[in-house]
Motif scaffolding. Structure first.
Motif, short mmCIF file in Angstrom:
data_model
loop_
_atom_site.label_atom_id
_atom_site.label_comp_id
_atom_site.label_asym_id
_atom_site.label_seq_id
_atom_site.Cartn_x
_atom_site.Cartn_y
_atom_site.Cartn_z
N LEU A 1 -23.44 -105.77 -57.00
CA LEU A 1 -24.25 -104.91 -56.15
C LEU A 1 -23.34 -104.22 -55.13
CD1 LEU A 1 -27.30 -107.26 -55.56
CD2 LEU A 1 -27.13 -105.36 -57.14
N SER A 2 -23.61 -102.98 -54.87
CA SER A 2 -22.79 -102.22 -53.94
C SER A 2 -23.69 -101.37 -53.05
CB SER A 2 -21.84 -101.30 -54.72
OG SER A 2 -21.04 -100.57 -53.84
N TYR A 3 -23.20 -101.06 -51.87
CA TYR A 3 -23.94 -100.20 -50.95
C TYR A 3 -23.44 -98.76 -51.02
CZ TYR A 3 -25.81 -104.49 -49.06
OH TYR A 3 -26.45 -105.69 -48.92
N THR A 4 -22.65 -98.46 -52.07
CA THR A 4 -22.13 -97.12 -52.24
C THR A 4 -22.10 -96.78 -53.72
OG1 THR A 4 -20.37 -95.62 -51.53
CG2 THR A 4 -19.69 -97.80 -52.31
N THR A 5 -21.69 -95.57 -54.05
CA THR A 5 -21.63 -95.14 -55.44
C THR A 5 -20.24 -94.60 -55.76
OG1 THR A 5 -22.50 -92.98 -54.77
CG2 THR A 5 -24.10 -94.58 -55.60
N PHE A 6 -19.89 -94.62 -57.04
CA PHE A 6 -18.56 -94.19 -57.47
C PHE A 6 -18.67 -93.26 -58.66
CE2 PHE A 6 -18.21 -98.40 -55.65
CZ PHE A 6 -17.18 -98.23 -54.74
N VAL A 7 -17.66 -92.40 -58.81
CA VAL A 7 -17.53 -91.54 -59.97
C VAL A 7 -16.12 -91.73 -60.51
CG1 VAL A 7 -17.40 -89.15 -60.77
CG2 VAL A 7 -19.17 -89.82 -59.14
N ASN B 1 -15.17 -92.49 -54.35
CA ASN B 1 -16.35 -93.02 -53.67
C ASN B 1 -17.22 -91.83 -53.26
OD1 ASN B 1 -18.23 -94.12 -51.91
ND2 ASN B 1 -16.76 -95.50 -50.94
N THR B 2 -18.41 -91.73 -53.82
CA THR B 2 -19.30 -90.61 -53.51
C THR B 2 -20.38 -90.99 -52.51
OG1 THR B 2 -20.66 -91.15 -55.44
CG2 THR B 2 -18.92 -89.50 -55.74
N GLY B 3 -20.31 -92.21 -51.99
CA GLY B 3 -21.28 -92.66 -51.01
C GLY B 3 -20.75 -92.57 -49.59
N GLY C 1 -16.19 -99.20 -50.10
CA GLY C 1 -16.52 -100.13 -51.17
C GLY C 1 -15.37 -100.24 -52.15
N SER C 2 -15.54 -101.10 -53.14
CA SER C 2 -14.53 -101.28 -54.18
C SER C 2 -15.21 -101.22 -55.54
CB SER C 2 -13.84 -102.64 -54.03
OG SER C 2 -13.10 -102.69 -52.84
N GLU C 3 -14.52 -100.62 -56.49
CA GLU C 3 -15.00 -100.53 -57.86
C GLU C 3 -13.99 -101.23 -58.77
OE1 GLU C 3 -17.59 -100.06 -59.28
OE2 GLU C 3 -17.60 -98.60 -60.88
N VAL C 4 -14.49 -102.04 -59.70
CA VAL C 4 -13.62 -102.68 -60.68
C VAL C 4 -13.76 -101.91 -61.98
CG1 VAL C 4 -13.10 -104.79 -61.95
CG2 VAL C 4 -13.86 -104.93 -59.57
N LYS D 1 -9.16 -103.55 -59.66
CA LYS D 1 -10.06 -103.32 -58.53
C LYS D 1 -9.50 -102.22 -57.65
CE LYS D 1 -12.53 -105.83 -54.94
NZ LYS D 1 -12.78 -107.15 -54.36
N SER D 2 -10.34 -101.24 -57.36
CA SER D 2 -9.91 -100.08 -56.57
C SER D 2 -10.75 -99.97 -55.29
CB SER D 2 -10.07 -98.79 -57.38
OG SER D 2 -9.30 -98.84 -58.53
N PRO D 3 -10.17 -100.30 -54.13
CA PRO D 3 -10.90 -100.09 -52.88
C PRO D 3 -10.93 -98.60 -52.54
CG PRO D 3 -8.75 -101.06 -52.45
CD PRO D 3 -8.88 -100.93 -53.93
N CYS D 4 -12.10 -98.12 -52.09
CA CYS D 4 -12.28 -96.69 -51.76
C CYS D 4 -13.03 -96.57 -50.44
CB CYS D 4 -13.08 -95.98 -52.86
SG CYS D 4 -12.38 -96.10 -54.50
#
Length: 108
Positions: free
Chosen positions: A34-40, A66-68, A72-75, A103-106
């Protein structure tokens, strides 16, 4: 200490591999979070090179944005599968395999 034997009936079809083999869509797929942001993800590229030991290697790269509005971080996960006819595989064979992740922190 007594010797114990562990029998496994699952073989290689464990976790996401079982869902793939049985054509089941899991409620929470592997790596779900779960994340509080969105990614592309965009700009995916694959390049090959010869390593020091002479083996052909592949490098996969992409940009994670990070489009939010929150940090956040995306794996990002890389799965590989056979280029052959998947319909020819038996149920005990792996359709795809997790080959790498990063894992990419953004910042948001």
């Amino acid at each position: 200490m007594p010797r114990r034997t562990l029998l496994s009936m699952e073989g290689v079809l464990v976790g996401y591999r079982w869902f793939d083999a049985m054509s089941i869509e899991p409620l929470y797929p592997f790596g779900f979070g779960l994340s509080y942001t969105t990614f592309v993800l965009h700009g995916v590229s694959v390049s090959s090179y010869i390593s020091v030991d002479g083996a052909t290697q592949a490098k996969v790269s992409m940009e994670v944005m990070n489009t939010g509005s929150r940090d956040g971080s995306e794996v990002v996960q890389l799965y590989l599968s056979s280029s052959g006819d998947i319909g020819q595989l038996g149920r005990s064979q792996v359709v795809k395999s997790l080959s790498g992740f990063q894992k990419s922190p953004c910042t948001g």
